[in-house]
Motif scaffolding. Structure first.
Motif, PDB file in Angstrom:
ATOM      1  N   LEU A 380     -41.958  -7.541   5.026  1.00 37.44           N
ATOM      2  CA  LEU A 380     -41.535  -6.195   4.651  1.00 37.44           C
ATOM      3  C   LEU A 380     -42.482  -5.205   5.317  1.00 37.44           C
ATOM      4  N   LEU A 381     -41.988  -4.521   6.347  1.00 35.50           N
ATOM      5  CA  LEU A 381     -42.800  -3.524   7.044  1.00 35.50           C
ATOM      6  C   LEU A 381     -42.796  -2.231   6.257  1.00 35.50           C
ATOM      7  N   ARG A 382     -43.988  -1.660   6.051  1.00 33.98           N
ATOM      8  CA  ARG A 382     -44.114  -0.420   5.282  1.00 33.98           C
ATOM      9  C   ARG A 382     -44.207   0.812   6.170  1.00 33.98           C
ATOM     10  N   GLY A 383     -44.645   0.626   7.414  1.00 36.28           N
ATOM     11  CA  GLY A 383     -44.802   1.768   8.299  1.00 36.28           C
ATOM     12  C   GLY A 383     -45.954   1.558   9.253  1.00 36.28           C
ATOM     13  N   ASP A 384     -46.474   2.643   9.794  1.00 34.59           N
ATOM     14  CA  ASP A 384     -47.508   2.565  10.816  1.00 34.59           C
ATOM     15  C   ASP A 384     -48.793   1.932  10.288  1.00 34.59           C
ATOM     16  N   ALA A 385     -49.381   1.085  11.118  1.00 34.00           N
ATOM     17  CA  ALA A 385     -50.701   0.534  10.837  1.00 34.00           C
ATOM     18  C   ALA A 385     -51.758   1.547  11.267  1.00 34.00           C
ATOM     19  N   HIS A 386     -53.017   1.222  10.976  1.00 26.93           N
ATOM     20  CA  HIS A 386     -54.101   2.137  11.360  1.00 26.93           C
ATOM     21  C   HIS A 386     -54.200   2.267  12.876  1.00 26.93           C
ATOM     22  N   LEU A 391     -47.247  -1.728  13.468  1.00 32.83           N
ATOM     23  CA  LEU A 391     -46.713  -1.563  12.117  1.00 32.83           C
ATOM     24  C   LEU A 391     -47.388  -2.575  11.191  1.00 32.83           C
ATOM     25  N   GLU A 392     -47.476  -2.221   9.888  1.00 30.74           N
ATOM     26  CA  GLU A 392     -48.085  -3.145   8.939  1.00 30.74           C
ATOM     27  C   GLU A 392     -47.100  -3.475   7.826  1.00 30.74           C
ATOM     28  N   GLY A 393     -47.268  -4.633   7.248  1.00 28.46           N
ATOM     29  CA  GLY A 393     -46.424  -5.052   6.140  1.00 28.46           C
ATOM     30  C   GLY A 393     -47.006  -6.270   5.463  1.00 28.46           C
ATOM     31  N   THR A 401     -49.717  -8.349   7.168  1.00 26.91           N
ATOM     32  CA  THR A 401     -49.252  -8.728   8.501  1.00 26.91           C
ATOM     33  C   THR A 401     -49.125  -7.486   9.379  1.00 26.91           C
ATOM     34  N   VAL A 402     -49.531  -7.623  10.637  1.00 29.43           N
ATOM     35  CA  VAL A 402     -49.450  -6.524  11.607  1.00 29.43           C
ATOM     36  C   VAL A 402     -48.618  -6.987  12.795  1.00 29.43           C
TER      37      VAL A 402
END
Length: 459
Positions: A380-386, A391-393, A401-402
């Motif tokens: 489940l991707l939540r949106g942008d990673a740092h 993307l992060e999820g 997970t990235v």
């Protein structure tokens, strides 16, 4: 009114913050992103350990300084507010609004009051209240019960949140329907002890399903993913494991706090189960779900813990082979039996043991995550990673997970990911298309690429 809310502590506190925030919005308040923009700041507090309390003291000290310089109303809610310790802090730092976990619906009365308002009662209407779904969120929390009927000697929760009260299954399913209509894809069922759902004060409530049957009902609702927290081993039944295995929407992730691997320490904690009984539950879970992802909580340095006791905790960790763990140094909390009756261990000893446990956790998490390399996981991707361009999820097993941003993939939602690399605390992979092949990655932004595409560079 412009309001800003700050939350410390558990997922239940996050749910309560959303509940109060939705109340504030219904009263016409604007929710702002910073303290500086707000004329009402509400701090949702945690009292389980000393560190969150120290953070609240520091924050309230800063807010008191701001109150001396501008018009500002300061509120405190949550577990710390229910305790005498928190009420002393509220007096010291001139808090205007104080709400315990059972009086959250008093926020309107509090803001209408012309003087300081304290609401510390446990009110029944809270259990039937259904807050609006969080806007634009793929994940949501759903409280199924409040309070706890156990009395672990280290725990302040029965004092701060009161005895266990299970919410009506009809109210739970109505709130779930609202969340699904708002686009929620993953829901986490919350309670201090979800396994005891429907058994309040030791008695089964008429018309209430068991927790296992509630899982089945929620899983049939159309929600994509279901998780739950927290489970008490004393009330865990094999039917819960069976319900998880036969309900596809329920994720194969079990967070089952053990706290210690020593029977002697478990008795002093009043945990009401033994090491052997706990391991029976682990065997039940694996009988129904051989690939279940297991997480736990462990308290290091409980009063009276010997080196032999601690070694039993390490050996239990090896016997179970947890995927992850939340590990804490014992923190004496005023108002608990352990604070009153047991002498604390030296800080240096507790810290040294924690470091050894963390090292063991990293070994197991690295081993478990490495087994996922080459597999395909539902993320489940939540949106942008740092990091830009990623993307992060998280997986069904709660593994962070990235992935690189990919052509044809949205920035949020459930996708299939092939895991290509793993560390003890993170997995890395690529999004797969319908053909099972990785989707092409989007070009990543760099200063060099920006310069090449800038119209100022064109000749």
């Amino acid at each position: 009114m412009k309001a800003h809310l700050i939350t410390y502590g558990c997922q239940m506190n996050e749910y309560d913050t959303h509940l109060v925030q939705s109340q504030l919005v219904s009263f016409g308040a604007d929710i702002v992103d910073s303290v500086d923009e707000a004329d009402f700041v509400l701090v949702n507090t945690c009292a389980v350990r000393g560190k969150p309390v120290d953070k609240v003291r520091s924050l309230l000290g800063e807010l008191r300084k701001q109150k001396a310089q501008r018009s500002l109303v300061v509120g405190m809610m949550g577990c710390l507010a229910q305790l005498e310790e928190g009420q002393q802090i509220a007096r010291k730092f001139e808090v205007d609004v104080l709400l315990g976990p059972g009086s959250l619906l008093d926020i309107g009365k509090a803001l209408e009051s012309s003087e300081r308002f304290w609401g510390l009662q446990f009110k029944d209407e809270l259990h039937g209240h259904i807050p609006p779904s969080p806007a634009g969120k793929l994940q949501a929390h759903l409280t199924i019960m409040r309070g706890c009927d156990h009395h672990c000697t280290y725990c302040i929760v029965p004092t701060t949140r009161g005895p266990q009260v299970s919410r009506s299954p009809d109210d739970i399913l109505r709130e779930l329907d609202l969340q699904l209509a708002a686009g929620v894809q993953e829901v986490t069922l919350l309670g201090q002890n979800v396994n005891a759902y429907g058994v309040d004060g030791g008695a089964r409530l008429a018309g209430y399903p068991s927790f296992a049957d509630l899982l089945r009902q929620v899983g049939r609702s159309g929600v994509r993913r279901v998780k739950f927290t927290t489970s008490h081993p004393m009330n865990f039944t094999e039917d819960v494991a069976a319900a998880m295995a036969e309900t596809p929407a329920v994720c194969e992730f079990v967070h089952l706090p053990v706290q210690s691997g020593s029977n002697r320490v478990l008795r002093r904690m009043a945990r009401e189960y033994t090491r052997e009984k706990y391991l029976e539950h682990i065997a039940q879970i694996r009988r129904h779900m051989p690939n279940a992802v297991l997480a736990t909580d462990i308290i290091v340095g409980f009063p009276g813990e010997t080196e032999e006791d601690f070694q039993e905790t390490l050996s239990l960790y090896d016997e179970v082979g947890y995927d992850s763990a939340y590990m804490f140094i014992y923190s004496p909390r005023p108002g608990t039996p352990s604070y009153k009756h047991f002498a604390d261990l030296p800080r240096e000893l507790k810290t040294e043991r924690l470091q050894r446990l963390i090292a063991r956790q990293k070994e197991w998490s690295n081993r478990k995550n490495a087994e996922k390399v080459g597999t395909v996981q539902e993320v489940l991707l939540r949106g942008d990673a740092h990091e830009s361009g990623f993307l992060e999820g998280h997986t069904r097993g709660n593994h962070p997970t990235v992935v690189p941003k990919a052509v044809g993939a949205d920035g949020a939602g459930i996708v299939r990911v092939r895991i290509e690399h793993a560390t003890p605390h993170m997995m890395y992979g690529k999004i797969l298309g319908a053909d099972g092949l990785p989707l092409p990655e989007l070009p990543r932004f760099t200063p060099e690429s920006a310069a090449l595409s800038s119209p100022l560079q064109m000749v």
